[in-house]
Design an enzyme around this catalytic site. Structure first.
Site, PDB file in Angstrom:
ATOM      1  N   LYS A 110       0.868  -1.186   0.028  1.00  0.00           N
ATOM      2  CA  LYS A 110      -0.014   0.050  -0.044  1.00  0.00           C
ATOM      3  C   LYS A 110       0.937   1.491  -0.185  1.00  0.00           C
ATOM      4  O   LYS A 110       0.323   2.325  -0.227  1.00  0.00           O
ATOM      5  CB  LYS A 110      -0.911   0.111   1.070  1.00  0.00           C
ATOM      6  CG  LYS A 110      -1.960  -1.058   0.934  1.00  0.00           C
ATOM      7  CD  LYS A 110      -3.529  -0.760   1.845  1.00  0.00           C
ATOM      8  CE  LYS A 110      -4.365  -1.646   1.219  1.00  0.00           C
ATOM      9  NZ  LYS A 110      -5.780  -1.380   1.785  1.00  0.00           N
ATOM     10  N   ASP A 139      -7.391   0.031   7.465  1.00  0.00           N
ATOM     11  CA  ASP A 139      -6.991  -1.067   8.570  1.00  0.00           C
ATOM     12  C   ASP A 139      -5.711  -1.020   8.958  1.00  0.00           C
ATOM     13  O   ASP A 139      -5.213  -1.777  10.102  1.00  0.00           O
ATOM     14  CB  ASP A 139      -7.243  -2.423   7.809  1.00  0.00           C
ATOM     15  CG  ASP A 139      -8.740  -2.767   7.838  1.00  0.00           C
ATOM     16  OD1 ASP A 139      -9.332  -2.589   8.849  1.00  0.00           O
ATOM     17  OD2 ASP A 139      -8.876  -3.466   6.651  1.00  0.00           O
TER      18      ASP A 139
END
Length: 395
Positions: free
Chosen positions: A75, A123
């Site tokens: 990410k 998250d």
């Protein structure tokens, strides 16, 4: 659970917008961006012949994102890239001149960025990337996390100077709250999931992930026959599926999307043929994939370019982590977090089921490509599940 793609759009051409964002031009754009990042090096592609032999397949390759841009997760490619692109666009408009990645450190760009606030729900890994992108430009970041995000992951984001906001409920609840607050306060929301009227920014995030396929295909000795990629809301799976589709066309590898059985929103959307939000159940050990509402943008790609959908159990993920930490003779050790190992977890689940193995045509000639999407982003949890410290394995 296993499901072959039966959507009416299956194997049809990608939407033109998705070709532009996630095809060759998109991969070129992120490649040019990464060339300007000081700490960028391509992540390694690991070959595991020992594990491949043990599993009865011809070859196994894992793209190891555990050290990507110093964040320990794939990410790192998405959120920071989107933040920088958006800030450069805002500066171009304000300054009246065209700016590119080489202008990231221009004082005039930083002056514009200093007045911007970027927000997102996470998250853990996406928020760290958004926070890093904001810090690189001198912008502000506000990151929303739900109750299931560990204190270790929250601290890892806060280290980049982000303001942290806890939200009751699930990841999907935090997405809604982040969008609400950002809209009220005039902040820029950088989400990795899309909704009606909000596609461009998630598209930029997904565009960042195309670098994984671009690098891996250059590193592999031959085209893979099978690809297993994990999904939360679907972003990385869609980005890699689009790359395989635009690169190989009808000769592309067989592409399987893997999810936790306890949070299989993409699977259910594939089963029903439309985006659906599933009920929240027991938490999964694959915490970075615990999403209950798929991204419609990702689904638009996956309905066309994915071949199958598969769920893995928590026990499969823990087994995968341990297999990579304690490799077969001659294989390198790999530190894969709970969600990072999900692609291998799906492969293990598929190979154990004779019907699934046959449907996927997995045999001794298969060349399988996986992505370890994260390292030990929560070291304490990793040590609990593997019985070894990440540093021991890395050494």
């Amino acid at each position: 659970m296993f499901l072959l793609n039966h959507h009416p759009d299956y194997r049809s051409a990608l939407h033109p917008d998705d070709v532009e964002t996630l095809g060759p031009a998109g991969a070129d754009a992120i490649e040019a961006h990464l060339a300007q990042r000081q700490n960028h090096v391509p992540t390694p592609l690991r070959s595991l012949p020992g594990l491949a032999a043990a599993l009865g397949i011809g070859a196994l390759f894992i793209k190891d994102e555990g050290q990507r841009l110093g964040l320990g997760s794939f990410k790192a490619l998405g959120g920071a890239y989107a933040v920088i692109r958006l800030a450069l666009e805002a500066a171009s408009e304000k300054l009246g001149r065209r700016l590119g990645d080489a202008d990231m450190n221009d004082p005039a760009v930083r002056a514009v960025a200093a007045g911007m606030t970027f927000a997102c729900a996470t998250d853990g890994n996406h928020g760290r990337s958004v926070a890093q992108g904001a810090q690189l430009l001198g912008a502000k970041a506000v990151i929303f996390v739900h109750g299931g995000v560990s204190d270790e992951r929250v601290a890892a984001i806060a280290r980049f100077g982000a303001e942290m906001v806890r939200v009751a409920g699930t990841y999907d609840d935090s997405v809604v709250e982040a969008a609400r607050v950002a809209t009220e306060r005039g902040w820029t929301i950088v989400s990795d999931t899309s909704w009606e009227g909000y596609e461009r920014i998630p598209g930029l995030v997904m565009q960042g992930y195309t670098a994984i396929a671009r690098e891996a295909l250059a590193q592999m000795p031959a085209q893979p026959s099978h690809v297993f990629v994990q999904a939360g809301v679907g972003g990385i799976a869609a980005a890699l599926a689009a790359q395989m589709q635009t690169r190989f066309g009808d000769e592309r590898p067989f592409f399987t999307v893997v999810e936790p059985s306890r949070a299989a929103c993409i699977f259910e959307a594939a089963r029903q043929g439309r985006p659906v939000k599933i009920a929240h159940g027991a938490p999964t050990v694959m915490a970075m994939l615990e999403c209950y509402d798929p991204s419609p943008l990702a689904l638009r790609v996956l309905y066309r370019a994915a071949d199958a959908f598969l769920t893995a159990e928590d026990s499969d993920a823990v087994e995968a982590m341990n297999r990579l930490a304690r490799p077969a003779a001659g294989d390198p050790a790999i530190v894969a977090g709970e969600s990072g190992a999900a692609g291998l977890a799906g492969l293990l689940a598929a190979l154990r089921n004779p019907e699934t193995r046959a449907a996927l045509k997995l045999d001794a000639s298969s060349r399988v490509f996986l992505v370890n999407t994260e390292g030990a982003t929560d070291p304490a949890r990793y040590a609990e599940l593997v019985g070894l410290e990440p540093a021991e394995i890395a050494a």
